[in-house]
Design an enzyme around this catalytic site. Sequence first.
Site, PDB file in Angstrom:
ATOM      1  CE  LYS A  65      -4.195  -1.939   2.023  1.00 44.73           C
ATOM      2  NZ  LYS A  65      -5.283  -1.726   2.985  1.00 44.73           N
ATOM      3  N   GLY A 127      -4.728   2.352  18.407  1.00 45.89           N
ATOM      4  CA  GLY A 127      -3.762   1.932  17.399  1.00 45.89           C
ATOM      5  C   GLY A 127      -3.228   3.114  16.625  1.00 45.89           C
TER       6      GLY A 127
HETATM    7  P1  ATR Z   1      -1.608  -1.816  10.023  1.00 47.61           P
HETATM    8  O1  ATR Z   1      -0.655  -0.909   9.330  1.00 47.61           O
HETATM    9  O2  ATR Z   1      -2.100  -2.941   9.204  1.00 47.61           O
HETATM   10  O3  ATR Z   1      -2.698  -1.061  10.750  1.00 47.61           O
HETATM   11  P2  ATR Z   1       0.461  -2.178  11.989  1.00 47.61           P
HETATM   12  O4  ATR Z   1       1.221  -1.044  11.450  1.00 47.61           O
HETATM   13  O5  ATR Z   1       1.194  -3.449  12.241  1.00 47.61           O
HETATM   14  O6  ATR Z   1      -0.780  -2.583  11.147  1.00 47.61           O
HETATM   15  O7  ATR Z   1      -0.218  -1.656  13.335  1.00 47.61           O
HETATM   16  C1  ATR Z   1      -0.635  -2.498  14.277  1.00 47.61           C
HETATM   17  C2  ATR Z   1      -1.188  -1.694  15.449  1.00 47.61           C
HETATM   18  O8  ATR Z   1      -1.592  -2.614  16.441  1.00 47.61           O
HETATM   19  C3  ATR Z   1      -0.166  -0.771  16.103  1.00 47.61           C
HETATM   20  O9  ATR Z   1      -0.828   0.391  16.557  1.00 47.61           O
HETATM   21  C4  ATR Z   1       0.335  -1.608  17.288  1.00 47.61           C
HETATM   22  O10 ATR Z   1       0.798  -0.867  18.378  1.00 47.61           O
HETATM   23  P3  ATR Z   1       2.350  -0.405  18.468  1.00 47.61           P
HETATM   24  O11 ATR Z   1       2.512   0.796  17.582  1.00 47.61           O
HETATM   25  O12 ATR Z   1       2.565  -0.089  19.904  1.00 47.61           O
HETATM   26  O13 ATR Z   1       3.163  -1.601  18.012  1.00 47.61           O
HETATM   27  C5  ATR Z   1      -0.957  -2.297  17.666  1.00 47.61           C
HETATM   28  N1  ATR Z   1      -0.733  -3.503  18.453  1.00 47.61           N
HETATM   29  C6  ATR Z   1      -0.296  -4.708  18.011  1.00 47.61           C
HETATM   30  N2  ATR Z   1      -0.265  -5.605  19.021  1.00 47.61           N
HETATM   31  C7  ATR Z   1      -0.679  -4.951  20.142  1.00 47.61           C
HETATM   32  C8  ATR Z   1      -0.865  -5.322  21.520  1.00 47.61           C
HETATM   33  N3  ATR Z   1      -0.619  -6.562  21.947  1.00 47.61           N
HETATM   34  N4  ATR Z   1      -1.321  -4.364  22.367  1.00 47.61           N
HETATM   35  C9  ATR Z   1      -1.570  -3.128  21.964  1.00 47.61           C
HETATM   36  N5  ATR Z   1      -1.416  -2.706  20.673  1.00 47.61           N
HETATM   37  C10 ATR Z   1      -0.977  -3.597  19.783  1.00 47.61           C
END
Ligand code: ATR
Length: 283
Positions: A65, A127
């Site tokens: 993307k 997120g």
């Molecule tokens: P995408 O771009 O597809 O939205 P990504 O960039 O991998 O996916 O984003 C994943 C989101 O999920 C991020 O906000 C991540 O938080 P961090 O920035 O702190 O990594 C969040 N996320 C993933 N696992 C998590 C968890 N166990 N608890 C809280 N937030 C989580």
Amino acid sequence: MRKAAVIGWPIAHSRSPLIHGSWLAEHGIAGSYERIAVPPGEAGQFVRSLAERGLVGVNVTIPHKLDVLAAADEPEESARLAGAANLVWHEGGRIRCANTDGSGFLAHLDLMAPQWRAGERRVMLLGAGGGARALSYAFIAAGAQSVTLVNRTPAAAERIVADLSDAAYRQRVRLQVSAWDDRSRIVSDRDVIVNTTSVGMKDIGSLGLDLAHAHPRTVVADIVYVPLETGLLADAKARGLTIVDGLGMLLHQAVPAFERFFGVRPTVTPELRARIVSDIMGR
Ligand code: ATR
């Protein structure tokens, strides 16, 4: 015959061919929509050669993307500000792109919970990945009163606020970051709460979000759609709150894409939704 496709890596599980194929059949259009596996690093080159490949355009999924946005001649504002594109097409010798994930989410939210617009329109997004960025832009464009980003890693949320601050200012939307540890405390004065993190997907943890103090009018949504009812949505439902699942976004982001490719604006019907649900359940 007009040809379109979805590109990604891996691509075998994409439901887009099922969605577009259903609409092609429904409207009696002699077009095609296929899956094309494009390896990481090759998407930019791929979309530069859409015309030679006989494709009117493509939908784009993980991990391409960002690359296709960089490769386009004329990104629409939705893609520029979301920092990613999920729709690319060629027009007059130019490669154009847009992001319809955020507007698709909003279209579904408006159908399932139109009351959110009548209230104070205070939005909380959990997120700060690509989904949060696309939704931040969509809520700004839709005229939310405020959009509050809450992320485990605050720096990622701060970056989104910095990148979208001009758009928020133009639309008079308050765009801000709150601390992850405050997430349950600020629930009480939010009208829409959306999980954009990967938490909630099969076997991936819990958000630890306490909805006890949510206002009864609060709408709770998730962009995760496997499972269809995430832990967050099940909790919200048990508390009598309106819930909006992630499948709607998948279906509605395809509407402007199909119209761009095949010239007809399709409708998301309950039958189409049921077909995709049974496909998801079957896997
Ligand atoms: P995408 O771009 O597809 O939205 P990504 O960039 O991998 O996916 O984003 C994943 C989101 O999920 C991020 O906000 C991540 O938080 P961090 O920035 O702190 O990594 C969040 N996320 C993933 N696992 C998590 C968890 N166990 N608890 C809280 N937030 C989580």
